[in-house]
Design a protein around this motif. Structure first.
Motif, PDB file in Angstrom:
ATOM      1  N   TYR A 159       3.734 -12.091 -15.783  1.00 14.90           N
ATOM      2  CA  TYR A 159       3.248 -10.716 -15.778  1.00 14.90           C
ATOM      3  C   TYR A 159       3.211 -10.177 -14.350  1.00 14.90           C
ATOM      4  N   PHE A 160       3.277  -8.879 -14.263  1.00 11.19           N
ATOM      5  CA  PHE A 160       3.247  -8.159 -12.982  1.00 11.19           C
ATOM      6  C   PHE A 160       2.280  -7.000 -13.139  1.00 11.19           C
ATOM      7  N   GLU A 161       1.445  -6.805 -12.132  1.00  7.01           N
ATOM      8  CA  GLU A 161       0.544  -5.658 -12.177  1.00  7.01           C
ATOM      9  C   GLU A 161       0.437  -5.029 -10.788  1.00  7.01           C
ATOM     10  N   SER A 162       0.247  -3.737 -10.772  1.00  7.89           N
ATOM     11  CA  SER A 162       0.048  -3.022  -9.515  1.00  7.89           C
ATOM     12  C   SER A 162      -0.844  -1.825  -9.777  1.00  7.89           C
ATOM     13  N   ASP A 200     -10.057   2.896  -2.353  1.00  7.70           N
ATOM     14  CA  ASP A 200      -9.859   3.409  -1.003  1.00  7.70           C
ATOM     15  C   ASP A 200      -8.404   3.752  -0.705  1.00  7.70           C
ATOM     16  N   GLY A 201      -7.544   3.612  -1.691  1.00  6.89           N
ATOM     17  CA  GLY A 201      -6.154   4.011  -1.516  1.00  6.89           C
ATOM     18  C   GLY A 201      -5.177   2.888  -1.255  1.00  6.89           C
ATOM     19  N   ALA A 202      -5.654   1.692  -0.944  1.00  5.09           N
ATOM     20  CA  ALA A 202      -4.750   0.573  -0.673  1.00  5.09           C
ATOM     21  C   ALA A 202      -3.999   0.193  -1.942  1.00  5.09           C
ATOM     22  N   GLY A 203      -2.755  -0.239  -1.779  1.00  6.70           N
ATOM     23  CA  GLY A 203      -1.973  -0.686  -2.911  1.00  6.70           C
ATOM     24  C   GLY A 203      -2.216  -2.156  -3.199  1.00  6.70           C
ATOM     25  N   TYR A 204      -2.289  -2.495  -4.468  1.00  5.74           N
ATOM     26  CA  TYR A 204      -2.563  -3.877  -4.879  1.00  5.74           C
ATOM     27  C   TYR A 204      -1.456  -4.331  -5.815  1.00  5.74           C
ATOM     28  N   ILE A 205      -0.860  -5.505  -5.506  1.00  7.47           N
ATOM     29  CA  ILE A 205       0.229  -6.065  -6.308  1.00  7.47           C
ATOM     30  C   ILE A 205      -0.104  -7.513  -6.626  1.00  7.47           C
ATOM     31  N   PHE A 222       3.363   3.282  -3.320  1.00  6.31           N
ATOM     32  CA  PHE A 222       2.370   3.048  -2.269  1.00  6.31           C
ATOM     33  C   PHE A 222       2.871   3.479  -0.883  1.00  6.31           C
ATOM     34  N   ARG A 223       3.952   4.241  -0.815  1.00  6.47           N
ATOM     35  CA  ARG A 223       4.549   4.539   0.492  1.00  6.47           C
ATOM     36  C   ARG A 223       3.594   5.261   1.429  1.00  6.47           C
ATOM     37  N   LYS A 224       2.596   5.991   0.884  1.00  4.42           N
ATOM     38  CA  LYS A 224       1.619   6.685   1.733  1.00  4.42           C
ATOM     39  C   LYS A 224       0.273   5.968   1.749  1.00  4.42           C
ATOM     40  N   ALA A 225       0.219   4.782   1.182  1.00  4.77           N
ATOM     41  CA  ALA A 225      -1.043   4.031   1.136  1.00  4.77           C
ATOM     42  C   ALA A 225      -1.408   3.518   2.528  1.00  4.77           C
ATOM     43  N   PRO A 226      -2.713   3.398   2.828  1.00  4.92           N
ATOM     44  CA  PRO A 226      -3.134   2.902   4.150  1.00  4.92           C
ATOM     45  C   PRO A 226      -2.823   1.430   4.351  1.00  4.92           C
ATOM     46  N   GLY A 227      -2.512   0.713   3.282  1.00  3.07           N
ATOM     47  CA  GLY A 227      -2.185  -0.703   3.381  1.00  3.07           C
ATOM     48  C   GLY A 227      -1.826  -1.239   2.014  1.00  3.07           C
ATOM     49  N   VAL A 228      -1.271  -2.440   1.987  1.00  2.00           N
ATOM     50  CA  VAL A 228      -0.855  -3.068   0.733  1.00  2.00           C
ATOM     51  C   VAL A 228      -1.371  -4.506   0.696  1.00  2.00           C
ATOM     52  N   MET A 229      -1.828  -4.938  -0.486  1.00  2.00           N
ATOM     53  CA  MET A 229      -2.225  -6.333  -0.704  1.00  2.00           C
ATOM     54  C   MET A 229      -1.265  -6.960  -1.710  1.00  2.00           C
ATOM     55  N   ILE A 230      -0.838  -8.181  -1.417  1.00  2.00           N
ATOM     56  CA  ILE A 230      -0.105  -8.992  -2.384  1.00  2.00           C
ATOM     57  C   ILE A 230      -1.011 -10.164  -2.745  1.00  2.00           C
TER      58      ILE A 230
END
Length: 438
Positions: free
Chosen positions: A239-242, A247-252, A274-282
């Motif tokens: 499974y994949f989720e995002s 707070d706007g951060a992207g979560y994958i 998430f191109r305008k997100a302040p950050g991304v979490m994997i």
């Protein structure tokens, strides 16, 4: 094209979990199959171990001293113990004997009786994701809108029994087996106990935050994800989720590095959102690895400079450099990678490689330290044999095997946090993203 599996299995843990299987005396046919299986294991190590000198071991002498033990073994448990001891001399992970009965149980969680009774093999889940914290099986996550959520189950509750069977026996295995892989196998065992025919209820006894015990019957629905198979591994649900955090951060998050034709387009689509997100979490917590080259593909979404590498893999005949090929569109913001003791193999290669390149900040606890690529074959006696095909070194020269990836920020999840509806690792990563300079 390399199709290398990076995934960890611990022989000792698997043998312990299978302790209840195959204690009967061996028939002449079984004895012959065990001797043949021993020869397959011994030859495979001799011919496929990445070090032709086998770390200085006299492998022929080990063969000659081990074969009589196999010939005189009286039970399958004894045979597996002898093979595990032989493989243990290599002092490396990814060498394991997978008991045939356990292999069958993981591959087909619905019992033959249930299948016959219901006329089908489709399995369902109540929507509970268990985790092991200390000596307890705890509800780690409850899927939104699942039967478990509707029944009032919450993260942090302790799972005491499933369908009347106490989980204390499984937990006692952890008294002697302290490694994270043992916990992962017990977690999978608990998950399988929760699984069963769709629309057939499962009864659970839980302890809530006040210490009150509750008996709850929950229906099962088809679990999320799609069934995929890779090589000789049992079928698994991928499974994949995002999503965007408050707070706007992207979560994958995805649970294994498998089926790139499905995972990679979903990953790319998530990053575009998430191109305008302040950050991304994997989130790679609990991700045991999978297809190694997928680490290069995912890294390409975050690296701009050509020629960067995550590390290199060496077999006896070839060297595969994990070169990153930047994507036409890359994400330049802060990148946090979440890991735990269940993050292994390809997860460690991706996290450790991007950490070496100063492109990601790692949150959680030290990873499994099991980065060797491996394959699994079925033996003549029905058991599985996992063996390493290569060695792996990160770009900075670190050997991840046995050491793991050390987080930049160490954060341990607790039952108290789960009960409060908090994920301490996500919170720490989110705080860093919010404080990072643009």
């Amino acid at each position: 094209m390399f199709r290398i599996l990076f995934r960890r299995t611990t022989a000792v843990a698997l043998l312990a979990i299978s302790g209840g299987y195959c204690f009967g005396q061996l028939s002449p046919k079984q004895k012959a199959e065990n001797i043949e299986s021993f020869e397959v294991v011994w030859r495979t190590v001799r011919d496929r171990h990445p070090d032709p000198k086998l770390n200085g071991l006299n492998w022929q002498a080990i063969h000659d001293s081990t074969k009589p033990l196999i010939e005189n073994a009286r039970t399958m448990q004894e045979v597996r113990g002898i093979l595990a001891a032989m493989l243990g001399k290599l002092e490396a992970s990814h060498y394991a004997i997978i008991p045939g009965d356990l292999y069958k149980e993981i591959d087909s969680p619905v019992s033959a009786a249930e299948s016959s009774k219901n006329g089908r093999t489709e399995t369902g889940s109540p929507g509970i994701v268990p985790v092991i914290i200390g000596d307890k099986a705890v509800v780690g996550r409850v899927e939104p809108d699942s039967p478990a959520a509707q029944a009032g189950l919450r993260p942090g509750m302790v799972l005491d029994s499933i369908n009347g069977a106490k989980l204390s026996s499984s937990m006692r295995l952890l008294d002697d087996l302290k490694d994270r892989e043992s916990q992962s196998i017990v977690e999978k065992s608990v998950t399988e106990k929760l699984s069963g025919p769709v629309d057939q209820p499962v009864a659970v006894d839980v302890t809530d935050e006040q210490g009150n015990q509750k008996h709850i019957e929950i229906t099962r629905t088809p679990p999320k994800g799609t069934l995929v198979r890779f090589g000789n591994l049992p079928e698994t649900r991928l499974y994949f989720e995002s999503r965007a955090l408050p707070d706007g951060a992207g979560y994958i998050r995805f649970n294994e590095f498998l089926d790139p034709a499905s995972i990679m387009p979903q990953f790319e689509a998530a990053l575009k959102s998430f191109r305008k997100a302040p950050g991304v979490m994997i989130d790679l917590r609990g991700n045991p690895g999978g297809i190694g080259i997928m680490a290069m593909g995912i890294a390409g979404f975050f690296i701009v400079k050509d020629g960067q590498r995550l590390g290199e893999m060496k077999t006896r005949d070839t060297t595969l450099k994990f070169v990153i090929f930047p994507r036409p569109e890359t994400y330049a913001g802060p990148l946090a990678i979440l890991v735990d003791e269940g993050s292994a193999s390809t997860s460690e290669i991706l996290a450790g490689g991007l950490q070496d390149l100063k492109r990601a900040r790692i949150f959680g606890v030290r990873t499994a330290g099991a980065a060797l690529p491996s394959d699994i074959v079925r033996l003549p006696n029905g058991d599985g044999f996992q063996y390493a095909q290569a060695s792996y070194t990160s770009e900075s020269g670190n050997v991840l095997e046995g050491a793991g990836v050390k987080p930049d920020v160490v954060v341990e999840q607790t039952r108290e946090a789960l009960l409060a509806g908090r994920d301490l690792v996500v919170e720490a990563a989110d705080e860093w993203i919010r404080s990072a300079k643009p």
